[in-house]
Scaffold this motif. Structure first.
Motif, PDB file in Angstrom:
ATOM      1  N   ASN A 194      -9.988  11.318  -1.232  1.00 54.77           N
ATOM      2  CA  ASN A 194     -10.353  11.186  -2.634  1.00 54.77           C
ATOM      3  C   ASN A 194      -9.090  10.872  -3.450  1.00 54.77           C
ATOM      4  O   ASN A 194      -8.351  11.765  -3.844  1.00 54.77           O
ATOM      5  CB  ASN A 194     -11.005  12.489  -3.105  1.00 54.77           C
ATOM      6  CG  ASN A 194     -11.505  12.399  -4.544  1.00 54.77           C
ATOM      7  OD1 ASN A 194     -11.069  11.545  -5.313  1.00 54.77           O
ATOM      8  ND2 ASN A 194     -12.416  13.291  -4.897  1.00 54.77           N
ATOM      9  N   ALA A 195      -8.867   9.574  -3.678  1.00 54.30           N
ATOM     10  CA  ALA A 195      -7.645   9.142  -4.361  1.00 54.30           C
ATOM     11  C   ALA A 195      -7.548   9.729  -5.769  1.00 54.30           C
ATOM     12  O   ALA A 195      -6.462  10.105  -6.218  1.00 54.30           O
ATOM     13  CB  ALA A 195      -7.564   7.621  -4.412  1.00 54.30           C
ATOM     14  N   HIS A 199      -6.717   3.797   3.426  1.00 56.29           N
ATOM     15  CA  HIS A 199      -6.974   3.664   1.988  1.00 56.29           C
ATOM     16  C   HIS A 199      -6.173   2.513   1.392  1.00 56.29           C
ATOM     17  O   HIS A 199      -6.719   1.647   0.707  1.00 56.29           O
ATOM     18  CB  HIS A 199      -6.618   4.990   1.301  1.00 56.29           C
ATOM     19  CG  HIS A 199      -6.648   4.933  -0.185  1.00 56.29           C
ATOM     20  ND1 HIS A 199      -7.819   4.812  -0.907  1.00 56.29           N
ATOM     21  CD2 HIS A 199      -5.644   4.953  -1.100  1.00 56.29           C
ATOM     22  CE1 HIS A 199      -7.532   4.778  -2.201  1.00 56.29           C
ATOM     23  NE2 HIS A 199      -6.225   4.853  -2.339  1.00 56.29           N
ATOM     24  N   GLU A 200      -4.872   2.478   1.669  1.00 57.67           N
ATOM     25  CA  GLU A 200      -4.053   1.441   1.038  1.00 57.67           C
ATOM     26  C   GLU A 200      -4.350   0.062   1.640  1.00 57.67           C
ATOM     27  O   GLU A 200      -4.236  -0.955   0.962  1.00 57.67           O
ATOM     28  CB  GLU A 200      -2.561   1.791   1.128  1.00 57.67           C
ATOM     29  CG  GLU A 200      -2.027   1.861   2.536  1.00 57.67           C
ATOM     30  CD  GLU A 200      -0.772   2.715   2.636  1.00 57.67           C
ATOM     31  OE1 GLU A 200      -0.492   3.490   1.707  1.00 57.67           O
ATOM     32  OE2 GLU A 200      -0.087   2.610   3.661  1.00 57.67           O
ATOM     33  N   SER A 207       0.346  -4.580   6.207  1.00 59.31           N
ATOM     34  CA  SER A 207       0.400  -3.224   5.648  1.00 59.31           C
ATOM     35  C   SER A 207      -0.222  -3.241   4.252  1.00 59.31           C
ATOM     36  O   SER A 207      -0.926  -4.180   3.896  1.00 59.31           O
ATOM     37  CB  SER A 207       1.861  -2.800   5.546  1.00 59.31           C
ATOM     38  OG  SER A 207       2.496  -3.559   4.534  1.00 59.31           O
ATOM     39  N   GLY A 208       0.079  -2.239   3.460  1.00 59.85           N
ATOM     40  CA  GLY A 208      -0.415  -2.171   2.081  1.00 59.85           C
ATOM     41  C   GLY A 208       0.449  -2.947   1.103  1.00 59.85           C
ATOM     42  O   GLY A 208       0.438  -2.671  -0.088  1.00 59.85           O
ATOM     43  N   VAL A 209       1.200  -3.927   1.614  1.00 57.96           N
ATOM     44  CA  VAL A 209       2.059  -4.763   0.770  1.00 57.96           C
ATOM     45  C   VAL A 209       1.407  -6.126   0.588  1.00 57.96           C
ATOM     46  O   VAL A 209       0.971  -6.739   1.557  1.00 57.96           O
ATOM     47  CB  VAL A 209       3.453  -4.932   1.432  1.00 57.96           C
ATOM     48  CG1 VAL A 209       4.246  -6.048   0.762  1.00 57.96           C
ATOM     49  CG2 VAL A 209       4.225  -3.621   1.391  1.00 57.96           C
ATOM     50  N   PHE A 248       0.780  -0.646  -2.261  1.00 57.06           N
ATOM     51  CA  PHE A 248      -0.155   0.436  -2.573  1.00 57.06           C
ATOM     52  C   PHE A 248       0.197   1.724  -1.841  1.00 57.06           C
ATOM     53  O   PHE A 248       0.845   1.703  -0.788  1.00 57.06           O
ATOM     54  CB  PHE A 248      -1.581  -0.008  -2.208  1.00 57.06           C
ATOM     55  CG  PHE A 248      -2.064  -1.146  -3.053  1.00 57.06           C
ATOM     56  CD1 PHE A 248      -2.751  -0.907  -4.233  1.00 57.06           C
ATOM     57  CD2 PHE A 248      -1.797  -2.467  -2.692  1.00 57.06           C
ATOM     58  CE1 PHE A 248      -3.188  -1.959  -5.030  1.00 57.06           C
ATOM     59  CE2 PHE A 248      -2.225  -3.523  -3.490  1.00 57.06           C
ATOM     60  CZ  PHE A 248      -2.922  -3.262  -4.651  1.00 57.06           C
ATOM     61  N   TYR A 249      -0.279   2.838  -2.426  1.00 54.28           N
ATOM     62  CA  TYR A 249      -0.084   4.121  -1.766  1.00 54.28           C
ATOM     63  C   TYR A 249      -1.287   5.028  -2.015  1.00 54.28           C
ATOM     64  O   TYR A 249      -2.284   4.607  -2.611  1.00 54.28           O
ATOM     65  CB  TYR A 249       1.227   4.766  -2.216  1.00 54.28           C
ATOM     66  CG  TYR A 249       1.843   5.673  -1.160  1.00 54.28           C
ATOM     67  CD1 TYR A 249       1.627   5.441   0.192  1.00 54.28           C
ATOM     68  CD2 TYR A 249       2.630   6.759  -1.518  1.00 54.28           C
ATOM     69  CE1 TYR A 249       2.180   6.262   1.162  1.00 54.28           C
ATOM     70  CE2 TYR A 249       3.196   7.588  -0.557  1.00 54.28           C
ATOM     71  CZ  TYR A 249       2.959   7.336   0.787  1.00 54.28           C
ATOM     72  OH  TYR A 249       3.507   8.156   1.740  1.00 54.28           O
ATOM     73  N   LEU A 250      -1.183   6.246  -1.582  1.00 58.40           N
ATOM     74  CA  LEU A 250      -2.360   7.116  -1.531  1.00 58.40           C
ATOM     75  C   LEU A 250      -2.995   7.403  -2.884  1.00 58.40           C
ATOM     76  O   LEU A 250      -4.198   7.643  -2.964  1.00 58.40           O
ATOM     77  CB  LEU A 250      -2.001   8.435  -0.825  1.00 58.40           C
ATOM     78  CG  LEU A 250      -0.817   9.247  -1.371  1.00 58.40           C
ATOM     79  CD1 LEU A 250      -1.296  10.301  -2.364  1.00 58.40           C
ATOM     80  CD2 LEU A 250      -0.078   9.906  -0.235  1.00 58.40           C
TER      81      LEU A 250
END
Lengths: 152, 416
Positions: free
Chosen positions: B5-6, B305-306, B334-336, B384-386
């Motif tokens: 749950n972000a 998530h990311e 990745s989340g980039v 992005f992150y959590l």
């Protein structure tokens, strides 16, 4: 959410029409060849490089060109610099560089700008973005290095 | 697996309440540094208010407490990354210092003129410049695995270069600039088979994906606390124990000695041999709750998530006709999300995004050789992150629209 006029005004304050015109026109973009003054500037924040070349005649900047890739601010500022310093003798050119840096770095008043630098007032809005001030001063710092290296 | 749950996690990060230029902050510069949860911030306050004293020195109560607390983080970290022993984890100031430690303390002792160091074209300057300095000093050859146009490494080319018997193979696990996830385990295996010592730059990996040092089988791994919810000023170097033991110290001074006379000194045991001077113990203490936080959320959950948010950001960009750098294959990403708006310099994009409260990184991302290879002076990078959520994507989309409208570019229509 649709863009409000407030949003546009905010961007227009930074990227004034005069700036965008100089950026798009490409006037004085290029290189003097041969050149009496040649200086290379790098903005370490983004890695943008600018090359300033000039023809000097009888102690006067006869022709000034800027080359390189950069953002609207750095390119337009260099274009306006090239326009303002052409036809000016070197001591006066240095004084104009100092006047512009005072505007950008010491929050100088636009009304204090010498008449030759009138278009540079359009960079006033950049001062709200301290990291972007380096973009605006890149060309000016570069030509100062050129003047230093070119001392008789 | 507990439900991710972000929004709930976001509430742990006080900075998320901030307005930037009148807009809610959308912090998408996580590859540069992450924000800190209240638990980390509070532990710094608690430490300074209740426990602060220099470590490894006094016999007084506070010194005992601070020493114990700083060492507890090392123990926790050993579990987090699967280190065989806590003392094989050395605290530095940052990952750059970790890599310089390897270059100085291992490189200067074990590399000689003519030896080859193999790296890649996608390295951060921190995993390039230390080797260039060493090469200039010692006459070492540097070679680089080329980056393919899609931002990946070609394993056949890796093998061909490893066949030249490099003494060291040093590479990034995950590209900070374009988000390529390298096949770390495979690269380590190939490097070891070729007899090279292996250093992995795990700065962009450690915050998002589990590290199991025992399974990886590398010789050195470096990363940094501030990119994984921890405070600034704490870097980590893990080293294989026998290598660390054989190396000479990096910096000289207090804490790293066992016996000192005016003529010479002998070195303290691991890890203190490599931790000269008063360490950054308060921040080491506060790194502990960051590790707890990541463990409780779960790195797999964070990564998933990311990854989902990054995929949506890519879709937003692609819908406008904007090309994303790096691998097309989502599994290798990745989340980039790194991109360029055609005709608009990254700086001008970055400032426009800032006016929407969106923090993105613009420029060369400390990867100038990679930017040259990909023929762009720089890019715009959203990472992005959590704690990022849909609201950040909405801000991102708004900022992009505003950029395209203001600068009058229509990449979709093929106007370049």
């Amino acid at each position: 959410m649709a863009l409000g006029t407030e949003g546009d005004a905010e961007l227009q304050d930074l990227y004034r029409e005069v700036l965008l015109d100089y950026f798009r026109s490409g006037a004085r973009k290029g290189k003097c060849d041969p050149a009496d003054l040649r200086a290379h500037g790098i903005n370490p924040v983004c890695g943008d490089e600018l090359e300033i070349t000039a023809e000097l005649k009888d102690g006067t900047v006869a022709k000034l060109r800027y080359a390189g890739h950069g953002c609207v601010i750095s390119q337009a500022s260099a274009a306006m610099m090239a326009e303002a310093l052409e036809g000016v003798d070197i001591p006066k050119a240095k004084a104009l560089v100092a006047a512009f840096k005072k505007l950008m770095l010491e929050n100088g008043a636009v009304s204090d700008l010498p008449p030759e630098l009138e278009p540079l007032a359009s960079l006033e809005g950049v001062r709200k973005f301290p990291l972007r001030v380096k973009c605006a001063t890149l060309g000016w710092n570069t030509i100062l290095q050129g003047f230093e290296a070119n001392k008789p | 697996m507990s439900a991710f749950n972000a929004a709930k996690l976001r509430a742990d990060f006080p900075i998320m309440k901030r307005l930037v230029r009148g807009k809610p902050l959308a912090y998408l510069d996580n590859a540069a540094t992450t924000q800190k949860p209240r638990q980390v911030i509070q532990s710094l306050v608690d430490f300074y208010e209740k426990h602060n004293a220099n470590v490894h020195r006094g016999v007084h109560t506070l010194s005992e407490e601070s020493t114990g607390m700083a060492e507890a983080t090392r123990t926790k970290l050993a579990v987090f990354v699967g280190a065989p022993k806590p003392e094989t984890l050395i605290f530095t100031r940052n990952a750059t210092e970790s890599i310089n430690l390897v270059a100085h303390a291992w490189g200067r002792k074990f590399l000689k003129a003519g030896d080859m160091v193999l790296s890649t074209e996608m390295e951060h300057h921190s995993n390039l410049v230390p080797w260039q300095l060493l090469a200039a000093e010692r006459g070492i050859k540097l070679k680089f695995v080329p980056v393919e146009p899609d931002g990946t490494l070609d394993l056949a080319k890796v093998k061909a270069l490893l066949a030249e018997s490099p003494k060291l193979f040093t590479f990034t696990a995950l590209s900070n600039a374009i988000g390529t996830v390298n096949p770390v385990a495979e690269l380590i295996k190939l490097g070891r088979a070729a007899g090279a010592t292996i250093h992995v730059d795990a700065c962009q990996w450690a915050p998002h994906r589990p590290i199991d040092l025992k399974t990886w089988g590398a010789d050195f791994v470096s990363f940094s606390a501030h990119k994984m919810l921890g405070p600034t000023g704490v870097g980590v170097l893990w080293g294989r124990e026998e290598l660390l033991a054989a190396m000479d110290p990096f910096l000289g001074g207090g804490d790293m000695i066992s016996r000192v006379t005016l003529e010479k000194s002998s070195w303290n045991e691991l890890p203190y041999k490599f931790e000269a001077g008063t360490p950054n113990f308060a921040d080491q203490v506060a790194f502990g709750p960051a590790l707890d936080y990541l463990t409780s959320v779960g790195l797999e959950n964070i990564s998933a998530h990311e990854h989902a948010l990054a995929a949506k950001a890519r879709a937003i960009l692609e819908a406008e006709g904007i090309t994303i750098l790096g691998p097309q294959d989502s599994a290798k990403r990745s989340g980039v999300v790194s991109f360029n708006v055609p005709g608009v310099h990254p700086h001008d994009v970055g400032t426009t995004f800032d006016l929407e409260g969106v923090a993105v990184r613009v420029g060369h991302h400390c990867c100038q050789p990679l930017m040259n290879k990909l023929q762009c002076g720089g890019t715009v990078r959203a990472s992005f992150y959590l704690y990022n959520d849909e609201s950040d994507l909405e801000s991102f989309a708004r900022a992009l629209k505003r950029t395209l409208e203001f600068f009058k570019v229509k990449p979709k229509a093929g106007v370049l």
